[in-house]
Design a protein around this motif. Structure first.
Motif, PDB file in Angstrom:
ATOM      1  N   SER A   1       0.843  -1.285   0.047  1.00  0.00           N
ATOM      2  CA  SER A   1       0.136   0.087  -0.235  1.00  0.00           C
ATOM      3  C   SER A   1       0.932   1.327  -0.024  1.00  0.00           C
ATOM      4  CB  SER A   1      -0.839   0.051   1.287  1.00  0.00           C
ATOM      5  OG  SER A   1      -0.101  -0.027   2.447  1.00  0.00           O
ATOM      6  N   GLN A   2       2.039   1.206  -0.678  1.00  0.00           N
ATOM      7  CA  GLN A   2       2.838   2.272  -0.793  1.00  0.00           C
ATOM      8  C   GLN A   2       2.158   3.600  -1.282  1.00  0.00           C
ATOM      9  OE1 GLN A   2       3.528  -0.626  -2.201  1.00  0.00           O
ATOM     10  NE2 GLN A   2       5.914  -1.212  -2.085  1.00  0.00           N
ATOM     11  N   PRO A   3       2.443   4.754  -0.546  1.00  0.00           N
ATOM     12  CA  PRO A   3       1.930   5.748  -1.165  1.00  0.00           C
ATOM     13  C   PRO A   3       2.278   6.293  -2.523  1.00  0.00           C
ATOM     14  CG  PRO A   3       3.245   6.294   0.745  1.00  0.00           C
ATOM     15  CD  PRO A   3       3.327   5.010   0.396  1.00  0.00           C
ATOM     16  N   VAL A   4       1.795   6.891  -3.307  1.00  0.00           N
ATOM     17  CA  VAL A   4       2.327   7.242  -4.650  1.00  0.00           C
ATOM     18  C   VAL A   4       1.573   8.612  -5.064  1.00  0.00           C
ATOM     19  CG1 VAL A   4       2.592   4.954  -5.792  1.00  0.00           C
ATOM     20  CG2 VAL A   4       0.484   5.989  -6.000  1.00  0.00           C
ATOM     21  N   ASN A   5       2.383   9.431  -5.955  1.00  0.00           N
ATOM     22  CA  ASN A   5       1.859  10.488  -6.304  1.00  0.00           C
ATOM     23  C   ASN A   5       0.870  10.508  -7.519  1.00  0.00           C
ATOM     24  OD1 ASN A   5       3.604  10.318  -8.257  1.00  0.00           O
ATOM     25  ND2 ASN A   5       5.139  11.828  -7.555  1.00  0.00           N
ATOM     26  N   ARG A   6       0.579  11.505  -8.133  1.00  0.00           N
ATOM     27  CA  ARG A   6      -0.032  11.224  -9.414  1.00  0.00           C
ATOM     28  C   ARG A   6       0.250  10.763 -10.493  1.00  0.00           C
ATOM     29  NH1 ARG A   6      -0.323  17.121 -11.537  1.00  0.00           N
ATOM     30  NH2 ARG A   6       1.039  17.973  -9.927  1.00  0.00           N
ATOM     31  N   PHE A   7       1.613  10.755 -10.605  1.00  0.00           N
ATOM     32  CA  PHE A   7       2.513  10.114 -11.597  1.00  0.00           C
ATOM     33  C   PHE A   7       2.686   8.623 -11.323  1.00  0.00           C
ATOM     34  CE2 PHE A   7       3.788  14.444 -11.695  1.00  0.00           C
ATOM     35  CZ  PHE A   7       3.000  14.793 -12.896  1.00  0.00           C
ATOM     36  N   GLY A   8       2.063   8.129 -10.370  1.00  0.00           N
ATOM     37  CA  GLY A   8       2.290   6.613  -9.898  1.00  0.00           C
ATOM     38  C   GLY A   8       3.717   6.585  -9.424  1.00  0.00           C
ATOM     39  N   LEU A   9       4.370   7.389  -8.968  1.00  0.00           N
ATOM     40  CA  LEU A   9       5.818   7.310  -8.312  1.00  0.00           C
ATOM     41  C   LEU A   9       5.642   7.416  -6.927  1.00  0.00           C
ATOM     42  CD1 LEU A   9       7.740   9.827 -10.714  1.00  0.00           C
ATOM     43  CD2 LEU A   9       7.714   7.166 -10.836  1.00  0.00           C
ATOM     44  N   LEU A  10       6.937   6.613  -6.281  1.00  0.00           N
ATOM     45  CA  LEU A  10       6.529   6.528  -4.874  1.00  0.00           C
ATOM     46  C   LEU A  10       6.873   7.868  -4.143  1.00  0.00           C
ATOM     47  CD1 LEU A  10       8.429   2.851  -4.153  1.00  0.00           C
ATOM     48  CD2 LEU A  10       6.149   3.573  -3.560  1.00  0.00           C
ATOM     49  N   ARG A  11       6.143   8.140  -3.074  1.00  0.00           N
ATOM     50  CA  ARG A  11       6.270   9.485  -2.350  1.00  0.00           C
ATOM     51  C   ARG A  11       7.251   8.970  -1.185  1.00  0.00           C
ATOM     52  NH1 ARG A  11       0.803  11.546  -0.908  1.00  0.00           N
ATOM     53  NH2 ARG A  11       2.073  13.229   0.002  1.00  0.00           N
ATOM     54  N   TRP A  12       8.478   8.996  -1.435  1.00  0.00           N
ATOM     55  CA  TRP A  12       9.507   8.410  -0.501  1.00  0.00           C
ATOM     56  C   TRP A  12       9.736   9.104   0.659  1.00  0.00           C
ATOM     57  CZ3 TRP A  12      12.307   4.034  -0.638  1.00  0.00           C
ATOM     58  CH2 TRP A  12      12.408   3.599  -2.049  1.00  0.00           C
ATOM     59  N   ARG A  13       9.650  10.574   0.681  1.00  0.00           N
ATOM     60  CA  ARG A  13       9.935  11.132   2.073  1.00  0.00           C
ATOM     61  C   ARG A  13       8.735  11.055   2.870  1.00  0.00           C
ATOM     62  NH1 ARG A  13      11.774  16.818   0.661  1.00  0.00           N
ATOM     63  NH2 ARG A  13      12.319  15.920  -1.199  1.00  0.00           N
ATOM     64  N   HIS A  14       7.460  11.079   2.183  1.00  0.00           N
ATOM     65  CA  HIS A  14       6.202  10.885   2.986  1.00  0.00           C
ATOM     66  C   HIS A  14       6.324   9.627   3.713  1.00  0.00           C
ATOM     67  CE1 HIS A  14       1.968  11.391   3.607  1.00  0.00           C
ATOM     68  NE2 HIS A  14       1.881  10.009   3.055  1.00  0.00           N
ATOM     69  N   MET A  15       6.698   8.623   2.862  1.00  0.00           N
ATOM     70  CA  MET A  15       6.658   7.287   3.513  1.00  0.00           C
ATOM     71  C   MET A  15       7.373   6.963   4.448  1.00  0.00           C
ATOM     72  SD  MET A  15       6.825   4.003   0.794  1.00  0.00           S
ATOM     73  CE  MET A  15       8.388   3.591   0.740  1.00  0.00           C
ATOM     74  N   ALA A  16       8.601   7.726   4.290  1.00  0.00           N
ATOM     75  CA  ALA A  16       9.647   7.450   5.577  1.00  0.00           C
ATOM     76  C   ALA A  16       9.235   8.190   6.893  1.00  0.00           C
ATOM     77  CB  ALA A  16      10.901   8.233   5.040  1.00  0.00           C
ATOM     78  N   SER A  17       8.591   9.248   6.480  1.00  0.00           N
ATOM     79  CA  SER A  17       8.328  10.301   7.737  1.00  0.00           C
ATOM     80  C   SER A  17       6.965   9.483   8.275  1.00  0.00           C
ATOM     81  CB  SER A  17       8.074  11.712   7.541  1.00  0.00           C
ATOM     82  OG  SER A  17       7.009  11.763   6.653  1.00  0.00           O
TER      83      SER A  17
END
Lengths: 503, 333
Positions: free
Chosen positions: A111-127
């Motif tokens: 359920s990794q969070p992604v932005n509207r381009f389908g890319l992983l939101r790394w920083r968001h995920m880490a925090s």
């Protein structure tokens, strides 16, 4: 089950659940209730039905008779995903952490969070991951590789994932078996905190001390039935063991509840000994001795390090510290070929890792003795003759020694594995789970075979998680717990309850 | 199951069990029939001799590769090692004045021994990478492929060398009566390979390691030693094939053997030796060699677009592999 009017219904409830596999009944008329904010211990021997019950609850087994209610409403789960949608999550004994991924990715796995381009939101995920784990009282760097964490932390990360995916009922399967005491303490701290937040736990374990320490109530299974449910405060270890192994008259005989008299400690020469043997993450400080014509039993729960120890004794794995002595001489075993030369061999616990299924029976047996009977060229007639003798001695049922191994039944295949080493006659033979999955008749044959090995002055080491196996085969018993040998029984009466209590 | 059904099952099973061996044979017969029908020049004694000659170098490489694949390893460096060792033997041989390489006036035997040592050394490097360091053979031999190519490039520097020791010249391009010597050499390699695999303890261990690596280890077999040995055997066979290949083609140059990688792997696998190890052997490889040889040779005899031939060859190989996989499945049912 008292269900006072006005009280909220249990978050999860089983009513009269029965589960059959073909002709075998794995669960008989089981009632079970889990309250909000409760930690409920589930105990019982292997095969008593607790894992079947757990699989029904987790949506693994979807076909069964009886009622399944969540928050008082009947449900029929269709899958584990369905169970999770109802808020039921599970942390397995074999962790499903992905070692190569970061902690954050593991927490968000699937359920990794992604932005509207389908890319992983790394920083968001880490925090998010850091916040989320910190709320559980777990302080880890979310960028770390999950595989680099200790087992205890890996487990907490997995627990974090299960919680994050929305579980409010969490099944923990043997959560403490691989943990050190401080890690157990940390886990219990986390469970305690979550219990306060209204999450419920089903805590399945062989470690009765742990169950008693963390649980509010305990349910005990035996022979597919629920035999007791009680407040943990009203139970002690002895009472649980008594429930687990039963007391009925006819059962006494087959369950070794009666005290079995171990023979006096052998004074024969030592054939194999270990001094301070240790392997990181598996076992440490192991001292043991095996004497000629003696069977040493090593008992412990699954994952206590006994299988790794068995491998270290034969050179399959190399211990990090300590030494092995073979007949008094230090033995450095770089591989199993060295082990064989030193006269130490193993029949491992799984048939798949021992046998060649697309190869004739005789070659499965003769592989251990090729060096002895042929220097360069094979002698198939000699191989067949030796194999035929073993087939006869061990009463292996096969069409001929040329039959492919996979045409034999499971029990007979296991005997072929034994035959391989009996033909070789090592000085020390390590047997891991020698009777697993065998019927009574085949188990009896194994007892006879081990007796014959001892008569031939072989030292035998029996490693098992089944107390019956240990009690029926061993002359002296060592109990392992979390990688250490805790107790030794020799020359005294011993029963199954004592083994369970020591492990 | 009733008695009659069991009887049927018995026959069926008997056929099914041999299907892995039969399937490539059927492919071979099919190809021979098709090419014979399409070209009058195909099914002649002369052409048979051609086919034998054409598959001989592949056969020597495939002998070693059969050992490797039987243990469930792979060697992608065979052609590159062949090329390198072929160039090494030429490097230690006196060349014409205009070929500007070492040009050492060494006795031929010396050059051959040095070349074989080079093959052994390359094999040992591969073996150490796979067994001591633990690099998967697929990756390790991919690196060796590059290293072999590098050795070739360094030694010849874009030139072509023509001279090899007389013994190599005889073995690679000589004739005894009407029979090409290289065919005899290939036959000897295949025969020795078969003998070792079938009748020696080492051969048995090769099959057992491939059949179930863990079980072999639990049986006290020194799995790493066996694995290392087959990698060295693979390299030595390739090296010798490379030396004879230089004589066969009449020259030593870079990238000369590139086709042999795919051909030798295809021969072993099309023949029915399992890439998962433990099943197969030299007789299978021989059938595979004939399938490859007939295919390569036959396509030259029929009148089709030469650019299409490569594609057709690929498709027929694919078909042969598909048949093998199905035969394998029937066998284990």
């Amino acid at each position: 089950m008292e269900n006072n009017p006005g009280e909220t219904p249990p978050v999860l409830e089983l009513g009269g659940v029965t589960k059959r596999f073909g002709g075998v009944t794995a669960l008989t008329d089981v009632d079970f209730a889990l309250a909000r904010g409760e930690v409920h211990g589930l105990v019982g021997e292997n095969g008593a039905g607790k894992s079947t019950a757990m699989k029904i609850i987790a949506g693994v087994h979807t076909e069964f008779e009886g009622e399944y209610r969540i928050d008082g409403r009947p449900v029929r789960l269709r899958s584990t995903a369905d169970a999770l949608a109802h808020g039921i999550g599970m942390v397995h004994q074999e962790l499903s952490i992905v070692p190569a991924l970061s902690v954050a990715e593991n927490v968000f796995l699937g359920s990794q969070p992604v932005n509207r381009f389908g890319l992983l939101r790394w920083r968001h995920m880490a925090s998010q991951a850091r916040e989320h784990l910190a709320a559980l009282g777990i302080d880890v760097d979310p960028a770390m590789r999950a595989g680099d964490l200790s087992i205890g932390l890996q487990q907490l990360v997995e627990l974090g994932r299960v919680l994050f995916s929305g579980a409010r009922i969490i099944i923990l399967d043997e959560p403490t078996s691989a943990l050190s005491p401080p890690e157990v303490k940390q886990l219990f701290g986390v469970i305690d905190r979550l219990r306060g937040q209204g999450r419920s736990f089903i805590f399945i374990s062989h470690f009765l001390d742990d169950v008693l320490e963390i649980s509010d109530s305990v349910t005990i299974f035996k022979n597919s039935r629920r035999v007791a449910t009680a407040r943990a405060a009203d139970l002690d270890k002895a009472a649980i063991i008594e429930h687990m192994i039963g007391r009925s008259h006819q059962e006494l005989e087959e369950t070794y509840l009666h005290q079995l008299e171990l023979p006096v400690r052998s004074t024969e020469p030592v054939v194999l000994s270990a001094r301070g043997l240790g392997l990181k993450g598996a076992f440490e400080g192991i001292d043991l001795e095996v004497r000629e014509g003696e069977a040493l039993g090593i008992y412990g729960f699954m994952g206590c390090g006994q299988l790794e120890l068995a491998r270290a004794l034969v050179g399959k794995v190399q211990p990090g510290v300590g030494e092995l002595l073979r007949g008094g001489e230090p033995a450095r075993l770089r591989n199993t070929a060295d082990g064989k030369k030193a006269g130490i061999a193993i029949v491992p616990e799984s048939r798949g890792s021992m046998l060649f299924s697309d190869v004739p029976v005789y070659r499965n047996i003769s592989i251990s003795i090729l060096e002895r009977i042929s220097r360069w060229f094979l002698k198939p007639r000699e191989e067949r003759r030796i194999a035929a003798k073993q087939v006869e001695d061990l009463k292996i049922r096969t069409a001929s020694v040329d039959a492919l191994l996979r045409t034999l039944s499971g029990g007979n295949q296991q005997k072929v594995a034994l035959a391989r080493w009996i033909a070789h006659e090592p000085k020390v033979l390590v047997l891991a789970e020698p009777t697993r999955g065998m019927d009574v008749g085949a188990k009896d044959d194994v007892v006879k075979i081990v007796r014959a090995l001892k008569e031939r002055r072989m030292g035998v080491v029996v490693v098992s998680t089944e107390p019956e196996t240990i009690l029926s085969l061993a002359d002296r018993i060592m109990v392992m717990r979390r990688g250490r040998i805790t107790t030794e029984f020799a020359g005294e009466p011993v029963g199954k309850d004592q083994l369970l209590a020591a492990a | 199951m009733s008695d009659t059904a069991a009887g049927h099952g018995g026959v069926k099973q008997w056929i099914a069990r041999r299907l892995t061996a039969i399937a490539p044979l059927i492919t071979l017969v099919f190809l021979v029939l098709v090419f014979s029908a399409m070209s009058p020049s195909f099914a002649t004694l002369d052409n048979l001799s051609n086919i034998l000659r054409q598959v001989s170098i592949t056969a020597i490489i495939a002998t070693g590769l059969t050992f490797v694949i039987l243990t469930a390893e792979i060697d992608l460096s065979v052609a590159s090692v062949a090329n390198a060792v072929g160039i090494v033997v030429a490097w230690f041989t006196m060349q014409e004045a205009y070929v500007n390489i070492a040009n050492l006036p060494l006795p031929g035997a010396f050059a051959i021994i040095l070349a074989i040592l080079a093959a052994v050394a390359l094999g040992l490097v591969t073996a150490a990478g796979v067994t001591v360091i633990g690099i998967p053979s697929f990756i390790m031999t991919l690196a060796m492929l590059q290293i072999g190519a590098g050795i070739c490039a360094m030694l010849v520097r874009g030139q072509i060398a023509y001279n090899v020791p007389p013994l190599i010249k005889f073995l690679g391009s000589g004739y005894i009566g009407p029979v090409p010597v290289i065919v005899i050499v290939a036959a000897v390699f295949l025969a020795v390979g078969h003998f070792v695999l079938t009748y020696t303890r080492f051969g048995r261990y090769v099959y057992m390691v491939g059949g179930n690596r863990e079980a072999a280890e639990f049986s006290g077999v020194n799995v790493k030693l066996i694995t290392a040995s087959v990698m060295v055997i693979g390299a030595v066979c390739s090296g010798i094939a490379g030396m004879l290949g230089v004589a066969y083609y009449g020259s030593a140059q870079q990238n000369q053997f590139d086709d042999f990688l795919l051909d030798s792997i295809a021969a072993v696998v099309v023949g029915g030796t399992s890439l998962f190890g433990g099943v197969g052997g030299i007789p299978y490889t021989i059938i595979g060699l004939f399938v490859l040889g007939v295919l390569n040779n036959g396509l030259d005899h029929i009148d089709i677009d030469s650019f299409l031939k490569v594609l057709i060859r690929g498709l027929i190989l694919l078909l042969a592999l598909v048949i093998n996989v199905y035969a394998q499945r029937l066998r284990t049912k």
